[in-house]
Design a protein around this motif. Sequence first.
Motif, PDB file in Angstrom:
ATOM      1  N   PRO A  91       0.804  -1.227   0.000  1.00 44.36           N
ATOM      2  CA  PRO A  91       0.000   0.000   0.000  1.00 44.36           C
ATOM      3  C   PRO A  91       0.834   1.272   0.000  1.00 44.36           C
ATOM      4  O   PRO A  91       0.476   2.256  -0.656  1.00 44.36           O
ATOM      5  CB  PRO A  91      -0.811  -0.128   1.301  1.00 44.36           C
ATOM      6  CG  PRO A  91      -0.836  -1.571   1.595  1.00 44.36           C
ATOM      7  CD  PRO A  91       0.478  -2.083   1.141  1.00 44.36           C
ATOM      8  N   LEU A  92       1.966   1.262   0.733  1.00 46.34           N
ATOM      9  CA  LEU A  92       2.831   2.441   0.757  1.00 46.34           C
ATOM     10  C   LEU A  92       3.405   2.726  -0.621  1.00 46.34           C
ATOM     11  O   LEU A  92       3.436   3.878  -1.076  1.00 46.34           O
ATOM     12  CB  LEU A  92       3.964   2.240   1.769  1.00 46.34           C
ATOM     13  CG  LEU A  92       3.561   2.176   3.243  1.00 46.34           C
ATOM     14  CD1 LEU A  92       4.778   1.875   4.111  1.00 46.34           C
ATOM     15  CD2 LEU A  92       2.917   3.477   3.671  1.00 46.34           C
ATOM     16  N   SER A  94       2.147   1.806  -3.464  1.00 46.60           N
ATOM     17  CA  SER A  94       1.050   2.234  -4.348  1.00 46.60           C
ATOM     18  C   SER A  94       0.716   3.708  -4.123  1.00 46.60           C
ATOM     19  O   SER A  94       0.491   4.456  -5.079  1.00 46.60           O
ATOM     20  CB  SER A  94      -0.189   1.369  -4.095  1.00 46.60           C
ATOM     21  OG  SER A  94       0.073   0.014  -4.368  1.00 46.60           O
ATOM     22  N   MET A  95       0.685   4.141  -2.855  1.00 47.52           N
ATOM     23  CA  MET A  95       0.371   5.540  -2.570  1.00 47.52           C
ATOM     24  C   MET A  95       1.478   6.476  -3.033  1.00 47.52           C
ATOM     25  O   MET A  95       1.221   7.558  -3.561  1.00 47.52           O
ATOM     26  CB  MET A  95       0.109   5.713  -1.071  1.00 47.52           C
ATOM     27  CG  MET A  95      -1.213   5.102  -0.614  1.00 47.52           C
ATOM     28  SD  MET A  95      -1.612   5.447   1.121  1.00 47.52           S
ATOM     29  CE  MET A  95      -0.413   4.428   1.954  1.00 47.52           C
ATOM     30  N   ALA A  98       1.194   6.696  -6.785  1.00 42.23           N
ATOM     31  CA  ALA A  98       0.051   7.528  -7.171  1.00 42.23           C
ATOM     32  C   ALA A  98       0.360   9.011  -6.988  1.00 42.23           C
ATOM     33  O   ALA A  98      -0.006   9.844  -7.812  1.00 42.23           O
ATOM     34  CB  ALA A  98      -1.174   7.134  -6.349  1.00 42.23           C
ATOM     35  N   LYS A  99       1.057   9.345  -5.894  1.00 46.48           N
ATOM     36  CA  LYS A  99       1.427  10.738  -5.664  1.00 46.48           C
ATOM     37  C   LYS A  99       2.440  11.207  -6.694  1.00 46.48           C
ATOM     38  O   LYS A  99       2.401  12.362  -7.157  1.00 46.48           O
ATOM     39  CB  LYS A  99       2.002  10.896  -4.258  1.00 46.48           C
ATOM     40  CG  LYS A  99       2.245  12.342  -3.859  1.00 46.48           C
ATOM     41  CD  LYS A  99       2.679  12.434  -2.411  1.00 46.48           C
ATOM     42  CE  LYS A  99       2.860  13.894  -2.012  1.00 46.48           C
ATOM     43  NZ  LYS A  99       3.287  14.016  -0.581  1.00 46.48           N
ATOM     44  N   LEU A 105      -5.112  10.000  -4.314  1.00 47.90           N
ATOM     45  CA  LEU A 105      -4.494   9.157  -3.295  1.00 47.90           C
ATOM     46  C   LEU A 105      -5.562   8.296  -2.628  1.00 47.90           C
ATOM     47  O   LEU A 105      -6.495   8.804  -2.021  1.00 47.90           O
ATOM     48  CB  LEU A 105      -3.790  10.024  -2.253  1.00 47.90           C
ATOM     49  CG  LEU A 105      -2.925   9.286  -1.228  1.00 47.90           C
ATOM     50  CD1 LEU A 105      -1.779   8.568  -1.930  1.00 47.90           C
ATOM     51  CD2 LEU A 105      -2.393  10.262  -0.187  1.00 47.90           C
ATOM     52  N   LEU A 106      -5.417   6.969  -2.752  1.00 48.83           N
ATOM     53  CA  LEU A 106      -6.344   6.023  -2.139  1.00 48.83           C
ATOM     54  C   LEU A 106      -5.674   5.387  -0.925  1.00 48.83           C
ATOM     55  O   LEU A 106      -4.603   4.788  -1.043  1.00 48.83           O
ATOM     56  CB  LEU A 106      -6.745   4.935  -3.151  1.00 48.83           C
ATOM     57  CG  LEU A 106      -7.497   5.421  -4.400  1.00 48.83           C
ATOM     58  CD1 LEU A 106      -7.759   4.247  -5.334  1.00 48.83           C
ATOM     59  CD2 LEU A 106      -8.801   6.100  -4.015  1.00 48.83           C
ATOM     60  N   LEU A 107      -6.292   5.539   0.228  1.00 47.36           N
ATOM     61  CA  LEU A 107      -5.756   4.959   1.450  1.00 47.36           C
ATOM     62  C   LEU A 107      -6.092   3.470   1.490  1.00 47.36           C
ATOM     63  O   LEU A 107      -7.253   3.086   1.561  1.00 47.36           O
ATOM     64  CB  LEU A 107      -6.331   5.672   2.674  1.00 47.36           C
ATOM     65  CG  LEU A 107      -6.007   7.167   2.776  1.00 47.36           C
ATOM     66  CD1 LEU A 107      -6.630   7.752   4.033  1.00 47.36           C
ATOM     67  CD2 LEU A 107      -4.506   7.400   2.778  1.00 47.36           C
ATOM     68  N   GLU A 108      -5.062   2.660   1.439  1.00 44.94           N
ATOM     69  CA  GLU A 108      -5.229   1.206   1.360  1.00 44.94           C
ATOM     70  C   GLU A 108      -4.511   0.551   2.522  1.00 44.94           C
ATOM     71  O   GLU A 108      -3.405   0.940   2.897  1.00 44.94           O
ATOM     72  CB  GLU A 108      -4.652   0.689   0.032  1.00 44.94           C
ATOM     73  CG  GLU A 108      -4.781  -0.800  -0.175  1.00 44.94           C
ATOM     74  CD  GLU A 108      -4.135  -1.253  -1.475  1.00 44.94           C
ATOM     75  OE1 GLU A 108      -4.071  -2.473  -1.697  1.00 44.94           O
ATOM     76  OE2 GLU A 108      -3.695  -0.387  -2.252  1.00 44.94           O
ATOM     77  N   TYR A 125      -6.689   5.908  10.074  1.00 43.28           N
ATOM     78  CA  TYR A 125      -6.016   5.092   9.062  1.00 43.28           C
ATOM     79  C   TYR A 125      -4.636   4.660   9.550  1.00 43.28           C
ATOM     80  O   TYR A 125      -4.251   3.502   9.394  1.00 43.28           O
ATOM     81  CB  TYR A 125      -5.900   5.864   7.752  1.00 43.28           C
ATOM     82  CG  TYR A 125      -5.050   5.169   6.727  1.00 43.28           C
ATOM     83  CD1 TYR A 125      -5.523   4.062   6.038  1.00 43.28           C
ATOM     84  CD2 TYR A 125      -3.753   5.608   6.465  1.00 43.28           C
ATOM     85  CE1 TYR A 125      -4.730   3.399   5.108  1.00 43.28           C
ATOM     86  CE2 TYR A 125      -2.963   4.964   5.535  1.00 43.28           C
ATOM     87  CZ  TYR A 125      -3.451   3.858   4.860  1.00 43.28           C
ATOM     88  OH  TYR A 125      -2.660   3.216   3.947  1.00 43.28           O
ATOM     89  N   TYR A 129      -3.387   0.882  10.129  1.00 44.65           N
ATOM     90  CA  TYR A 129      -2.221   0.387   9.369  1.00 44.65           C
ATOM     91  C   TYR A 129      -1.206  -0.258  10.319  1.00 44.65           C
ATOM     92  O   TYR A 129      -0.724  -1.370  10.076  1.00 44.65           O
ATOM     93  CB  TYR A 129      -1.573   1.535   8.604  1.00 44.65           C
ATOM     94  CG  TYR A 129      -0.717   1.100   7.448  1.00 44.65           C
ATOM     95  CD1 TYR A 129      -1.181   1.213   6.141  1.00 44.65           C
ATOM     96  CD2 TYR A 129       0.543   0.548   7.644  1.00 44.65           C
ATOM     97  CE1 TYR A 129      -0.395   0.809   5.062  1.00 44.65           C
ATOM     98  CE2 TYR A 129       1.327   0.133   6.591  1.00 44.65           C
ATOM     99  CZ  TYR A 129       0.849   0.263   5.299  1.00 44.65           C
ATOM    100  OH  TYR A 129       1.620  -0.150   4.246  1.00 44.65           O
TER     101      TYR A 129
END
Length: 292
Positions: A91-92, A94-95, A98-99, A105-108, A125, A129
């Motif tokens: 997830p980190l 991916s974020m 994306a940035k 920004l999708l919080l996953e 969140y 996490y």
Amino acid sequence: MMDYIIYHIDDLALATASLSIVFTNVLTVIKTSTFLTYKREFKSLMAEFERMYDESGAKRCLVTLNVGAKRFVKLYFYSVSCTGLYFTIKPLVSMIWAKFQNKPLLLELPMPMRFPFDFESTPGYQFAYVYTIFITIMVVMHAASVDGLFVLFTTNLRGHFVALQYFIETNTFDKSDALLQRELRFYVQYHVRLLDLSQSVQHIFKPIIFGQFLMTSLQVIWALSCSAVGTAVQMSQWYNLPPRHRHVLRLMMLRSQREIIISAGFYEASLANFMSILKAAMSYITFIQSIE
């Protein structure tokens, strides 16, 4: 995770992905609870193996086997750790990506989970996490530890049986009667000791092996429950389709009647085989109980 499954119950892909992780966590709970329940037995087994390592005269064979077992356990631990690390940092990454691309920004979370608080914004969140990472580490450590003990116990048992076979096969038995009686007594006592150890290992690992089999079978059955597609077609409003299009659903119904099977060498993982194994196991248990 169960909340996540219920929330996405209409999305089979999401629900199945989360349920597989739930099964893995349930198996870890079984392993941990079994270890805590039989903690004294585990300690006794380890102490007995240590005594036999010094007393049996099989050090050379055991050293070689233990080196291979330790390498296998390390490889297993590293593979499980890498899997946990992948879920943790994905997830980190991916974020960050994306940035970098100026995308929304999708919080996953590392795992498909839902919480009874606002986990989709700060600071909920971040707490979710960190909690998920902590749980992942606990699962990895407990599962790898108990599995490592099983490998080491069975490896040492095998080494002792190999040593006993070697002692008997290489003995010429061309000796005095007193010496022969002493050696035969040692063989018998050694064999009985190994059989007792085998029964102890089987006893304390029986719940874990059953849980492993059950969880794996449930995952296969859940993932391969293709017959539900045919049921869905029957329950749908198929009669609203024009006659020329109904044959598409008819073909899907026919195909769904053919079971999806995962082949693993000589074994095929399917619902039918799973049920046949359970029936055979119950028959064997009933037969053994009737003899006893």
